[in-house]
Design a protein around this motif. Structure first.
Motif, PDB file in Angstrom:
ATOM      1  N   ALA A 151       0.838  -1.203   0.000  1.00  0.00           N
ATOM      2  CA  ALA A 151       0.000   0.000   0.000  1.00  0.00           C
ATOM      3  C   ALA A 151       0.871   1.250   0.000  1.00  0.00           C
ATOM      4  O   ALA A 151       0.610   2.205  -0.732  1.00  0.00           O
ATOM      5  CB  ALA A 151      -0.931   0.002   1.213  1.00  0.00           C
TER       6      ALA A 151
ATOM      7  N   LEU B 166       3.784   1.496  -1.247  1.00  0.00           N
ATOM      8  CA  LEU B 166       4.393   1.622  -2.572  1.00  0.00           C
ATOM      9  C   LEU B 166       3.429   2.237  -3.579  1.00  0.00           C
ATOM     10  O   LEU B 166       3.832   2.727  -4.621  1.00  0.00           O
ATOM     11  CB  LEU B 166       4.880   0.262  -3.077  1.00  0.00           C
ATOM     12  CG  LEU B 166       6.036  -0.361  -2.279  1.00  0.00           C
ATOM     13  CD1 LEU B 166       6.432  -1.694  -2.875  1.00  0.00           C
ATOM     14  CD2 LEU B 166       7.241   0.568  -2.227  1.00  0.00           C
ATOM     15  N   MET B 167       2.119   2.192  -3.278  1.00  0.00           N
ATOM     16  CA  MET B 167       1.125   2.845  -4.147  1.00  0.00           C
ATOM     17  C   MET B 167       1.013   4.333  -3.808  1.00  0.00           C
ATOM     18  O   MET B 167       0.282   5.061  -4.464  1.00  0.00           O
ATOM     19  CB  MET B 167      -0.262   2.224  -3.967  1.00  0.00           C
ATOM     20  CG  MET B 167      -0.362   0.746  -4.243  1.00  0.00           C
ATOM     21  SD  MET B 167       0.056   0.354  -5.931  1.00  0.00           S
ATOM     22  CE  MET B 167       1.628  -0.446  -5.687  1.00  0.00           C
ATOM     23  N   GLY B 168       1.664   4.746  -2.725  1.00  0.00           N
ATOM     24  CA  GLY B 168       1.560   6.143  -2.307  1.00  0.00           C
ATOM     25  C   GLY B 168       0.547   6.348  -1.192  1.00  0.00           C
ATOM     26  O   GLY B 168       0.204   7.479  -0.864  1.00  0.00           O
TER      27      GLY B 168
END
Lengths: 238, 292
Positions: free
Chosen positions: B177, B179-181
Motif C-alpha cells: 500500500a 508503494l502505491m503512495g
C-alpha cells in the motif's frame, strides 16, 4: 544520455545487528535500463527497498533528480516519480483488477490523467481489461505480474524499480515479462531491474552491477558483463 | 405472535447497536492489526459528552448527539496518535496491553471528573407506536433505521471510494500500500476516527434504552460487540454486522423468556463458543491462505 537520475552513495543498511548492505554506490542515468544481479542474499531486494523508502540506510545518501530522498517516506517517493514493483507481485488479492489499477493511481489527482493511464494499461495488457472485474487473487501468476506492472504504470512514473519480475513464471511468460520491460523502456521510463535470471536481465540492460554479500563487486556495460568469464561462471551457468 | 415480532424488532435494534461497535473493532483489527480494547470506553466517553450537554447544560439532545460524535472522533484520533502509533511495529502483546491501559485510563478519568455514581442522561421521551396491533418502541425503529443506513454507507465508502480502497490495501499488505503512495498512518487514523464516531452513536442509542451512564458504561457492550466481531469473523465488515444482529436478537429472546432471562449474558457468550467450534475464523472470516 549520461544525466544521472538516481544516485546511490555509499549506503549501509542493517536488519537489527546484521549488516545487509556494506556501503554500496551506483548510478542510474535517465533513460537507461540498469540491472542488479547477484545470488540470493546478496542485498538486491534490500537495495530496492532502501531506494523506495521501505528501509532506511544507517549511512549514505540517495539522490533522485538532484533531490536528497534518503529520508523521504515510501508513500511520498511515488509522487516524485519512482515506482516499485515488489518481489512476489503483491497485488491486492481481495480487490478487483480495476481497483488495483486505481490504487496504482492513488497519487494522481487529475481524473483525465487516470482515465488515459487506464486506457494505456489496458492497451498494453488486453488481458487485464478482459478481467477487470475479477478479484486479483484469482489471476494466474503471469496475469498478476501484468497487473503489478500495469498498476505501477498508473502513477505516471519516470522510473520503475522492478524486483524479480520473472520469478515463479513459466519460460514462456518469462519472455513475455522481458518484452514488457522493453516496452516500458520504449516509453522513456528508466528501469532499475533486479533479477535472478541474469542472462535475460543482461540482455535487456544497458549497464549492470554485480552484488555479492552486500558489496558491489563488478560493474560495467551489460554486454561486457555477459561476456565476462567470472560472471558467466558464477551467474550465467556457463 | 405480536410479542415475538416486537422481540425480533427489539433484537434487531439492539443488534444494530452491537454491530456499530463491532464495526469499530473489526475495522481497526483489519487495518491496524490490533485489538483496541479501549473501544468500549470510547462509548462511555460519548455518553458523558451527552450528559454534559443534556444533563448539565440542559441543552438539546440533538446537540448532545452531535457533540458526542465530535468528541469521540477526536478522542479516537488522539488515542491512536499518542498511544498506538508509537508502538507501530512493536509486538502485538505490547499493543494489546497498551489498549487495556488506555481503557483503564479513560474509566479512571471519567470517575475522577464525574464520580463513580451513575448519572441520568435524559435524551428523548419516546412513545410506543402501534403497527397492526403490535406495539413497538419508537427508539427501536429509529435505532434500527440509523444502523442500517450507517452500515450500508460504510460498505459503500469501503468498496467505492479512494479512501476505502486505501483501507483495504493497508489491511491486506501495508508495504505494498505504501508503494502505491498510500499514507498508512493517515489511513489508520481515519479508521480510528470512523470507528469512534460509530461508537459514539452506539452509546447514544444505548442511552435511548436506559438513560443512565457510569464510568463502566462501555465495558459490557464493548465486550459483547467484540464477541459479535469474532462471531462474524474479525476483520470482516459484513461479518461484524451479522455477528451484532445475531447477538442482539438472541439476547432479546433470552430476556423475553422468564426462566431464561437471568442467563441472557451466558447464552449470548455461549454462541461464541459454538461458532468458534464450528468455524474457528467466524462466520465470514477468511481461512488462512496457503502461501504458494
Amino acid at each position: 544520455m549520461s544525466e544521472a537520475l538516481l544516485q546511490v552513495e555509499n549506503i549501509e543498511v542493517y536488519y537489527g545487528l546484521i549488516k545487509a548492505l556494506k556501503g554500496i554506490s551506483f548510478t542510474v542515468n535517465r533513460g537507461e535500463v540498469v540491472s542488479l544481479i547477484g545470488a540470493n542474499g546478496a542485498g538486491k531486494t534490500t537495495t530496492l527497498h532502501t531506494i523506495t523508502g521501505l528501509l532506511r540506510p544507517k549511512v549514505g545518501k540517495i539522490t533522485y533528480n538532484g533531490q536528497d530522498i534518503t529520508k523521504v517516506p515510501a508513500h511520498k517517493i511515488v509522487t516524485m516519480g519512482v515506482v516499485h514493483v515488489p518481489e512476489g507481485r503483491r497485488v491486492f488479492k481481495d480487490l478487483s483488477v480495476y481497483d488495483n489499477l486505481c490504487l496504482g493511481a492513488y497519487t494522481v489527482q487529475n481524473k483525465e490523467n487516470i482515465a488515459d493511464n487506464l486506457a494505456m494499461v489496458y492497451d498494453l495488457f488486453p488481458r487485464l481489461e478482459e478481467r477487470k472485474n475479477q478479484m486479483s487473487g484469482t489471476l494466474s501468476g503471469g496475469e498478476q505480474q501484468m497487473l503489478a506492472m500495469g498498476r505501477a504504470l498508473m502513477s505516471n512514473p519516470e522510473m520503475i524499480v522492478m524486483d524479480e519480475p520473472s520469478m515463479g513464471l513459466s519460460p514462456l511468460l518469462v519472455n513475455e515479462v522481458f518484452k514488457i520491460i522493453e516496452t516500458v523502456h520504449s516509453r522513456n521510463i528508466t528501469v532499475l531491474l533486479v533479477e535472478q535470471n541474469s542472462k535475460k536481465a543482461l540482455a535487456v540492460s544497458d549497464r549492470a552491477y554485480v552484488l555479492e554479500t552486500g558489496n558491489i563487486i563488478m560493474e560495467g556495460k551489460a554486454s561486457d558483463l555477459a561476456n565476462d568469464e567470472r560472471v558467466k561462471k558464477a551467474y550465467l551457468g556457463a | 405472535m405480536s410479542e415475538i415480532i416486537s422481540t425480533i424488532i427489539n433484537g434487531l435494534s439492539q443488534g444494530g447497536v452491537y454491530a456499530l461497535i463491532a464495526l469499530g473493532y473489526t475495522m481497526v483489527y483489519g487495518i491496524a492489526k490490533m485489538l483496541n480494547f479501549a473501544h468500549g470506553d470510547i462509548i462511555m466517553v460519548g455518553s458523558y459528552a451527552a450528559f454534559v450537554v443534556v444533563g448539565m447544560m440542559s441543552s438539546s439532545p440533538f446537540l448532545a448527539i452531535f457533540i458526542a460524535v465530535v468528541v469521540c472522533t477526536a478522542l479516537g484520533i488522539l488515542v491512536e496518535r499518542l498511544a498506538y502509533r508509537p508502538l507501530r511495529g512493536a509486538p502485538s502483546l505490547s499493543v494489546l496491553i497498551t489498549a487495556i491501559g488506555v481503557s483503564y485510563l479513560l474509566q479512571s478519568l471519567a470517575q475522577i471528573i464525574f464520580g463513580a455514581t451513575p448519572v441520568m442522561v435524559p435524551m428523548f421521551d419516546f412513545k410506543f407506536v402501534d403497527i397492526g396491533g403490535i406495539s413497538i418502541k419508537i427508539q427501536s425503529l429509529i435505532t434500527l433505521a440509523v444502523c442500517a443506513v450507517v452500515i450500508v454507507l460504510l460498505l459503500f465508502v469501503i468498496k467505492k471510494t479512494k479512501v476505502g480502497r486505501a483501507m483495504v490495501a493497508v489491511s491486506e499488505d501495508r508495504g505494498a500500500a505504501q508503494l502505491m503512495g498510500v499514507n498508512v498512518n493517515r489511513t489508520i487514523a481515519i479508521t480510528f476516527a470512523i470507528g469512534s464516531a460509530l461508537a459514539a452513536l452506539a452509546g447514544i442509542f444505548s442511552l435511548f434504552v436506559s438513560p443512565v451512564t457510569s464510568p463502566t458504561f462501555g465495558a459490557l457492550p464493548g465486550i459483547k460487540a467484540f464477541v459479535a466481531a469474532v462471531i462474524g469473523g474479525i476483520g470482516s465488515i459484513p461479518g461484524a454486522a451479522i455477528g451484532g444482529i445475531i447477538l442482539g436478537v438472541v439476547e432479546q429472546f433470552a430476556l423475553s423468556v422468564p426462566f431464561l432471562s437471568p442467563y441472557a449474558d451466558a447464552i449470548v457468550f455461549s454462541i461464541l463458543i459454538v461458532v468458534l467450534l464450528v468455524r474457528p475464523t467466524g462466520i465470514l472470516g477468511k481461512k488462512q491462505r496457503e502461501k504458494v
